[in-house]
Design a protein around this motif. Structure first.
Motif, PDB file in Angstrom:
ATOM      1  N   LEU A   1      -3.590   0.197 -17.133  1.00 58.47           N
ATOM      2  CA  LEU A   1      -2.264   1.131 -16.283  1.00 58.47           C
ATOM      3  C   LEU A   1      -1.877   0.093 -14.596  1.00 58.47           C
ATOM      4  O   LEU A   1      -1.404   0.211 -13.979  1.00 58.47           O
ATOM      5  N   VAL A   2      -3.227   0.159 -14.319  1.00 58.72           N
ATOM      6  CA  VAL A   2      -3.898  -0.400 -12.683  1.00 58.72           C
ATOM      7  C   VAL A   2      -3.105  -2.013 -12.530  1.00 58.72           C
ATOM      8  O   VAL A   2      -2.385  -1.812 -11.975  1.00 58.72           O
ATOM      9  N   ALA A   3      -3.373  -2.992 -13.767  1.00 60.75           N
ATOM     10  CA  ALA A   3      -3.247  -3.655 -13.675  1.00 60.75           C
ATOM     11  C   ALA A   3      -1.822  -3.777 -13.276  1.00 60.75           C
ATOM     12  O   ALA A   3      -1.091  -4.384 -12.565  1.00 60.75           O
ATOM     13  N   PHE A   4      -1.133  -3.238 -14.578  1.00 65.97           N
ATOM     14  CA  PHE A   4       0.987  -3.459 -14.419  1.00 65.97           C
ATOM     15  C   PHE A   4       1.244  -2.715 -13.279  1.00 65.97           C
ATOM     16  O   PHE A   4       2.405  -3.105 -12.373  1.00 65.97           O
TER      17      PHE A   4
ATOM     18  N   VAL B   1       0.741  -1.025  -0.547  1.00 65.64           N
ATOM     19  CA  VAL B   1      -0.432  -0.431  -0.142  1.00 65.64           C
ATOM     20  C   VAL B   1       0.824   1.309  -0.245  1.00 65.64           C
ATOM     21  O   VAL B   1       0.433   2.506  -0.719  1.00 65.64           O
ATOM     22  N   LEU B   2       1.845   0.891   1.173  1.00 62.70           N
ATOM     23  CA  LEU B   2       3.085   2.334   1.066  1.00 62.70           C
ATOM     24  C   LEU B   2       3.275   2.455  -0.376  1.00 62.70           C
ATOM     25  O   LEU B   2       3.600   3.775  -0.761  1.00 62.70           O
ATOM     26  N   PHE B   3       4.057   1.305  -1.176  1.00 61.61           N
ATOM     27  CA  PHE B   3       4.407   1.928  -2.288  1.00 61.61           C
ATOM     28  C   PHE B   3       3.482   2.128  -3.708  1.00 61.61           C
ATOM     29  O   PHE B   3       3.892   2.963  -4.308  1.00 61.61           O
ATOM     30  N   PHE B   4       2.085   2.142  -3.332  1.00 62.58           N
ATOM     31  CA  PHE B   4       1.647   2.619  -3.979  1.00 62.58           C
ATOM     32  C   PHE B   4       0.667   3.782  -4.292  1.00 62.58           C
ATOM     33  O   PHE B   4       0.620   4.411  -5.411  1.00 62.58           O
ATOM     34  N   PHE B   5       0.500   4.133  -3.346  1.00 63.17           N
ATOM     35  CA  PHE B   5       0.570   5.600  -2.983  1.00 63.17           C
ATOM     36  C   PHE B   5       1.578   6.465  -3.160  1.00 63.17           C
ATOM     37  O   PHE B   5       2.052   7.886  -2.691  1.00 63.17           O
TER      38      PHE B   5
ATOM     39  N   ALA C   1      10.557   4.698 -11.023  1.00 64.90           N
ATOM     40  CA  ALA C   1      11.076   4.142 -11.864  1.00 64.90           C
ATOM     41  C   ALA C   1       8.665   4.048 -12.729  1.00 64.90           C
ATOM     42  O   ALA C   1       8.612   4.251 -12.879  1.00 64.90           O
ATOM     43  N   MET C   2       8.505   3.859 -10.720  1.00 62.94           N
ATOM     44  CA  MET C   2       6.930   2.870 -10.520  1.00 62.94           C
ATOM     45  C   MET C   2       6.569   4.237 -11.686  1.00 62.94           C
ATOM     46  O   MET C   2       5.371   3.480 -11.427  1.00 62.94           O
ATOM     47  N   ARG C   3       6.970   5.290 -10.319  1.00 65.78           N
ATOM     48  CA  ARG C   3       5.870   6.420  -9.643  1.00 65.78           C
ATOM     49  C   ARG C   3       5.440   7.257 -11.514  1.00 65.78           C
ATOM     50  O   ARG C   3       4.177   7.785 -11.369  1.00 65.78           O
ATOM     51  N   PRO C   4       5.677   7.010 -12.659  1.00 59.83           N
ATOM     52  CA  PRO C   4       5.091   7.894 -13.425  1.00 59.83           C
ATOM     53  C   PRO C   4       3.914   6.645 -14.045  1.00 59.83           C
ATOM     54  O   PRO C   4       2.469   7.584 -14.861  1.00 59.83           O
ATOM     55  N   VAL C   5       3.751   5.491 -13.649  1.00 59.71           N
ATOM     56  CA  VAL C   5       2.751   4.785 -14.205  1.00 59.71           C
ATOM     57  C   VAL C   5       2.011   5.124 -13.719  1.00 59.71           C
ATOM     58  O   VAL C   5       1.126   4.753 -13.301  1.00 59.71           O
TER      59      VAL C   5
ATOM     60  N   LEU D   1       3.653  -4.124 -10.484  1.00 59.16           N
ATOM     61  CA  LEU D   1       4.708  -3.009  -9.960  1.00 59.16           C
ATOM     62  C   LEU D   1       4.914  -3.583  -8.698  1.00 59.16           C
ATOM     63  O   LEU D   1       6.346  -3.187  -8.132  1.00 59.16           O
ATOM     64  N   VAL D   2       3.716  -3.139  -8.230  1.00 59.00           N
ATOM     65  CA  VAL D   2       4.224  -2.605  -6.469  1.00 59.00           C
ATOM     66  C   VAL D   2       4.255  -3.578  -6.004  1.00 59.00           C
ATOM     67  O   VAL D   2       5.012  -4.143  -5.109  1.00 59.00           O
TER      68      VAL D   2
END
Length: 418
Positions: free
Chosen positions: A276-279, A99-103, A311-315, A283-284
């Protein structure tokens, strides 16, 4: 990707956000080719766009509350590393970290929205417009930052004087037993180090970005892609440009401004948003699993993981923006959007409030199991949000003007207009 009329900076001659959105609604949007078939399967009108921004503010700030829950007791292993392989309750550790990485996408998206909204003036009067906007950010960003952190500092000093609250004070961004004068200055003003309510690092960096907006404007006007490359390179290499706490804010602010001035607005369709959400979730989950897959303490591994996390953040920005577009199109979205004027107040109050709530609720935890640890996690966030909302309502009822100031110029009694 929806193309807007290519008139850099001319989206609105007014200082009012409502005027911006009304102008955008006046048949200046082209239909988005290939957009989804839902209510936002076209370029948004003023109401669509305003609603999406309102939804984004509320949900992203709540996401920051989850992010700032921090480590799960009693191990207190940082979720920023990923799942704790040695934790007796790996499921709770994994969920907390994921959850932390997602946000982590929250600050970049909020910065992008801020940049998109900031440059909304006519090119004929650029410098007066920039001066007005900088002055407005003093009132709506930096002045509340100073007041809030002064209040938190005094409250924590009072707690320290009682000899109680050691567990809470250890989590704060100041050590009262060893702090020098500059530490107290930074605790309130955030000049060279994080303020005592550390979430205000974002507000401070956003304000500093506004102060530097004349330089950003010159770059946007004369060498837009060079500016993007320089800021993007600094962000990629984790160089915070000396004066910022994190390069995320100026870089994504610049991208939002660039999108505005070049006449583009990302409008992922429903199908593209799902992809995009699935990808992004994939990654998260992979990043949260990293300690199970590699030796995170090996030389060079920490840097590579940090680079991958950035690198995950733009996605995440595109995925979360797409989700906000879908939510804004839902019939029930008004129930979310009407709380947009509460978002800044929640951002201001949620820490150290959540740290205190977490400690209090820990004492009533029935058992240290994954289920109860996750319940503690969710309850800590929910109680923090509810307490903050209750305080907002109380302050607004007693002194609407005070609430508006503390909430960055937003009146909780009236609908937000992005």
């Amino acid at each position: 990707m929806t193309r807007m009329p290519k008139h850099p900076g001319a989206a609105a001659p007014s200082r009012d956000d409502e005027a911006v959105l009304n102008r955008l609604a006046s048949a200046e949007w082209d239909r988005a080719p290939g957009a989804g078939g839902g209510p936002l399967g076209h370029a948004p009108n003023a109401a669509d766009l305003s609603r999406t921004i309102e939804v984004a503010r509320v949900l992203l700030v709540i996401g920051l509350v989850f992010l700032h829950y921090g480590a799960i007791p009693p191990g207190w292993v940082s979720p920023f590393r990923g799942v704790d392989p040695d934790a007796p309750h790996r499921v709770a550790s994994f969920v907390n970290s994921a959850v932390l990485f997602f946000f982590f996408s929250a600050v970049p998206l909020l910065s992008t929205i801020s940049g998109w909204l900031f440059f909304r003036f006519s090119e004929k009067r650029v410098w007066p417009a920039l001066r007005r906007r900088i002055g407005a950010r003093v009132r709506s960003l930096y002045a509340p930052l100073v007041v809030w952190n002064a209040v938190f500092l005094l409250a924590l000093l009072a707690l320290h004087a009682t000899g109680e609250g050691a567990s809470l004070l250890r989590q704060m961004n100041i050590d009262f037993d060893h702090a020098d004068g500059m530490a107290y200055v930074n605790a309130v003003l955030g000049l060279t180090d994080h303020p005592v309510a550390f979430q205000f690092w974002f507000v401070r960096d956003l304000f500093l970005t506004a102060l530097l907006s004349p330089l950003l404007w010159l770059s946007l006007r004369h060498s837009p892609w060079l500016g993007a490359i320089v800021l993007g390179g600094a962000w990629t290499m984790d160089w915070n440009l000396v004066v910022f706490f994190r390069a995320d804010v100026p870089f994504f602010f610049y991208l939002g401004a660039l999108a505005r001035l070049r006449g583009y607005l990302p409008m992922p369709s429903g199908r593209a948003t799902s992809a995009l959400v699935a990808f992004y979730v994939g990654l998260v989950l992979l990043r949260a699993s990293a300690p199970l897959l590699v030796d995170v303490d090996a030389p060079g591994t920490a840097w590579l993981l940090d680079f991958a996390t950035r690198a995950m953040r733009p996605v995440g920005v595109l995925a979360c923006w797409g989700v906000c577009l879908r939510i804004a199109a839902a019939p029930w979205s008004g129930a979310v959007a009407r709380h947009s004027n509460f978002a800044f107040f929640l951002h201001a109050t949620h820490y150290p409030l959540i740290a205190a709530v977490k400690l209090v609720l820990w004492h009533v935890l029935p058992a240290e199991t994954d289920v109860w640890l996750l319940a503690h996690y969710a309850a800590s966030v929910a109680v923090t949000v509810l307490l903050s909302f209750g305080a907002a309502r109380l302050i607004a009822a007693v002194s609407p003007g005070l609430y508006t100031f503390l909430a960055g110029g937003r009146d909780i009694r009236v609908p937000s207009r992005a």
